[in-house]
Design an enzyme around this catalytic site. Structure first.
Site, PDB file in Angstrom:
ATOM      1  N   CYS A 169       0.809  -1.226   0.000  1.00  0.00           N
ATOM      2  CA  CYS A 169       0.000   0.000   0.000  1.00  0.00           C
ATOM      3  C   CYS A 169       0.843   1.278   0.000  1.00  0.00           C
ATOM      4  O   CYS A 169       0.296   2.373  -0.125  1.00  0.00           O
ATOM      5  CB  CYS A 169      -0.932  -0.010   1.210  1.00  0.00           C
ATOM      6  SG  CYS A 169      -1.859  -1.542   1.373  1.00  0.00           S
ATOM      7  N   HIS A 308      -2.970   7.627   6.201  1.00  0.00           N
ATOM      8  CA  HIS A 308      -3.194   6.350   5.520  1.00  0.00           C
ATOM      9  C   HIS A 308      -4.641   5.922   5.786  1.00  0.00           C
ATOM     10  O   HIS A 308      -5.320   5.473   4.877  1.00  0.00           O
ATOM     11  CB  HIS A 308      -2.205   5.306   6.016  1.00  0.00           C
ATOM     12  CG  HIS A 308      -2.192   4.050   5.217  1.00  0.00           C
ATOM     13  ND1 HIS A 308      -2.027   4.036   3.853  1.00  0.00           N
ATOM     14  CD2 HIS A 308      -2.337   2.750   5.589  1.00  0.00           C
ATOM     15  CE1 HIS A 308      -2.061   2.783   3.415  1.00  0.00           C
ATOM     16  NE2 HIS A 308      -2.261   1.984   4.443  1.00  0.00           N
ATOM     17  N   GLU A 319      -1.579   4.446  13.641  1.00  0.00           N
ATOM     18  CA  GLU A 319      -1.176   5.648  12.915  1.00  0.00           C
ATOM     19  C   GLU A 319      -1.377   6.881  13.789  1.00  0.00           C
ATOM     20  O   GLU A 319      -0.558   7.811  13.762  1.00  0.00           O
ATOM     21  CB  GLU A 319      -1.950   5.798  11.614  1.00  0.00           C
ATOM     22  CG  GLU A 319      -1.453   6.958  10.756  1.00  0.00           C
ATOM     23  CD  GLU A 319      -2.115   7.063   9.394  1.00  0.00           C
ATOM     24  OE1 GLU A 319      -1.648   7.885   8.574  1.00  0.00           O
ATOM     25  OE2 GLU A 319      -3.106   6.352   9.150  1.00  0.00           O
ATOM     26  N   LYS A 340      -9.605   7.811   1.899  1.00  0.00           N
ATOM     27  CA  LYS A 340     -10.184   6.478   1.741  1.00  0.00           C
ATOM     28  C   LYS A 340     -11.628   6.417   2.241  1.00  0.00           C
ATOM     29  O   LYS A 340     -12.348   5.468   1.920  1.00  0.00           O
ATOM     30  CB  LYS A 340      -9.328   5.453   2.461  1.00  0.00           C
ATOM     31  CG  LYS A 340      -7.942   5.273   1.852  1.00  0.00           C
ATOM     32  CD  LYS A 340      -7.121   4.262   2.619  1.00  0.00           C
ATOM     33  CE  LYS A 340      -5.736   4.096   2.024  1.00  0.00           C
ATOM     34  NZ  LYS A 340      -4.854   5.269   2.248  1.00  0.00           N
ATOM     35  N   HIS A 345      -9.669   1.908  -0.523  1.00  0.00           N
ATOM     36  CA  HIS A 345      -8.226   1.740  -0.511  1.00  0.00           C
ATOM     37  C   HIS A 345      -7.750   1.233  -1.874  1.00  0.00           C
ATOM     38  O   HIS A 345      -8.036   0.096  -2.246  1.00  0.00           O
ATOM     39  CB  HIS A 345      -7.852   0.754   0.597  1.00  0.00           C
ATOM     40  CG  HIS A 345      -6.401   0.700   0.910  1.00  0.00           C
ATOM     41  ND1 HIS A 345      -5.434   1.248   0.096  1.00  0.00           N
ATOM     42  CD2 HIS A 345      -5.726   0.140   1.959  1.00  0.00           C
ATOM     43  CE1 HIS A 345      -4.243   1.044   0.634  1.00  0.00           C
ATOM     44  NE2 HIS A 345      -4.403   0.361   1.759  1.00  0.00           N
ATOM     45  N   PHE A 404       1.705  -3.379   4.012  1.00  0.00           N
ATOM     46  CA  PHE A 404       1.989  -4.693   4.581  1.00  0.00           C
ATOM     47  C   PHE A 404       3.485  -4.979   4.457  1.00  0.00           C
ATOM     48  O   PHE A 404       4.111  -4.653   3.450  1.00  0.00           O
ATOM     49  CB  PHE A 404       1.213  -5.790   3.837  1.00  0.00           C
ATOM     50  CG  PHE A 404      -0.257  -5.849   4.165  1.00  0.00           C
ATOM     51  CD1 PHE A 404      -0.794  -5.139   5.223  1.00  0.00           C
ATOM     52  CD2 PHE A 404      -1.111  -6.637   3.412  1.00  0.00           C
ATOM     53  CE1 PHE A 404      -2.153  -5.194   5.524  1.00  0.00           C
ATOM     54  CE2 PHE A 404      -2.466  -6.716   3.691  1.00  0.00           C
ATOM     55  CZ  PHE A 404      -2.980  -5.992   4.756  1.00  0.00           C
TER      56      PHE A 404
END
Length: 418
Positions: A169, A308, A319, A340, A345, A404
């Site tokens: 991502c 994010h 986060e 998002k 996403h 990830f």
């Protein structure tokens, strides 16, 4: 050598619309771009909602210089088509083809998290049914994730640094960051940088659903609600965004329109877990700190963070912890949102689309709401623009992407100062 880098063109293909103007208008109106899945029966996966690009008509690009014709389109995967279209829009927006500079000083760096998974599934099915001799000779060059960057180079004649970044991502934020550094350090004078993704088929939804990452909510207004206590996973999306990055003096000399300056880039790794961010937020926080340091900014100089913000249980609270580490007491003053909440996403394309949002936000002095956020989690106690859009001058903004594998990328954008 250290040079300034500015954004002079942008292109986008998103669930809110194809083209930056349509996308940005949807953002300003707080429209929800994701929709109900209608390509297959959703009962087996339980996933009902996705960020599907609905208005991309590839025939509009047939015969257009710098794009592709009908024959080429047959041998081009959707993620590559999206990227070529976004790059074409970005160059058109920039108002130049950079023919005045050495082609080896113009680069293309475009990330993709997954590449041509649609074709992989199709060709694997053909292999199972008819054997290895029936696998298409075009399979490999169509599927590989670097083909978006390679094809853009073929269409533009840019022969400088050209590669794909695959960091899940964080792919497109890393791509933009690396392009920024290439220009800043004198290796390139201009670059097309961004990301692209097309993963909207049952196999991918099933895989993400089985790892408990996707929401199974069937209420469009509540499917993607970053930082809310009722969040239940992310909405998987597709699309692309490509930015024209240009050395400032070159842009200034040709009278280019400048959206914003890219002033800093932080890249770190959690070194912690395959899918979970580091609970303390230390590494992601360091990424933000490094981006601010490179830009010569203190936390109090940053007005806005495009988070994010995936709408997953772990990302949003960790986060938040990272922002607190990086910003200290100023964390409670900075405006934070998640794009998002409107488009889902976009995986490897997410950071690039969010970079477009940051550039437009700085240009217009506008910060969009985190749509759908009503009841912030007790662990998410900062200002996530819950109560609506905000008009204010933005001196500097950060955009976070956390992938990830623990891959963290933060870009720092600044209002252009002559």
């Amino acid at each position: 050598m250290s040079r300034r880098v500015v954004i002079t063109g942008m292109g986008a293909v998103t669930p809110l619309g194809t083209g930056v103007e349509k996308f940005w208008q949807g953002i300003k109106e707080n429209k929800i771009g994701y929709s109900f899945i209608d390509m297959y029966d959703t009962e087996p996966t339980g996933v009902k909602v996705a960020g599907i690009v609905r208005d991309f008509d590839e025939t509009q690009y047939y015969g257009v210089e710098g794009c592709f014709d009908k024959k080429e389109a047959k041998h081009m995967e959707k993620f590559t088509k999206y990227a070529v279209a976004a790059a074409h829009e970005a160059l058109t927006d920039a108002g130049t083809d950079f023919s005045d500079i050495d082609p080896y000083r113009a680069g293309v760096i475009v990330g993709s998290g997954i590449g041509g998974i649609d074709l992989t599934l199709f060709e694997y099915g053909r292999y199972l049914e008819k054997g290895p001799h029936r696998i298409s000779a075009f399979y490999i060059p169509m599927m590989i994730s670097n083909m978006a960057a390679g094809t853009i180079s073929m269409k533009t004649g840019f022969r400088g640094a050209n590669f794909d970044v695959t960091t899940a991502c964080a792919s497109s934020s890393h791509a933009i960051g690396e392009a920024f550094r290439k220009i800043k350090d004198g290796y390139l004078d201009a670059a097309l940088a961004g990301g692209t993704e097309s993963t909207n088929q049952e196999f991918t939804f099933g895989a993400f659903a089985n790892m408990k990452a996707l929401t199974k909510c069937d209420n469009l207004e509540k499917a993607s609600i970053p930082f809310d206590r009722d969040r239940s996973g992310f909405v998987l999306g597709e699309g692309s965004a490509v930015l024209v990055l240009e050395e400032y003096e070159h842009a200034k000399a040709r009278g280019a329109k400048i959206y914003a300056e890219i002033a800093g880039y932080g890249a770190t790794c959690d070194g912690y877990h395959m899918t979970s961010p580091m609970p303390s937020g230390e590494a992601a926080g360091m990424g933000m700190t490094l981006a601010m340091q490179e830009a010569g900014l203190e936390p109090c100089d940053v007005d806005y963070i495009n988070a994010h913000g995936t709408s997953t249980g772990l990302n949003d609270k960790y986060e938040t912890a990272a922002i607190k580490l990086a910003f200290g007491d100023h964390a409670k003053n900075v405006k934070i949102n998640s794009t998002k909440s409107m488009i889902g996403h976009l995986l490897g394309a997410a950071g690039a689309v969010e970079a477009v949002v940051c550039a437009k936000s700085i240009q217009e002095g506008f910060i969009h709401a985190t749509v759908g956020l009503e009841n912030p989690d007790e662990c998410c106690d900062l200002d996530y623009c819950k109560d609506g859009n905000i008009q204010q001058t933005i001196r500097a903004a950060l955009s976070n992407s956390l992938g990830f594998g623990g891959h963290n990328a933060t870009l720092c954008f600044r209002k252009i100062e002559e």
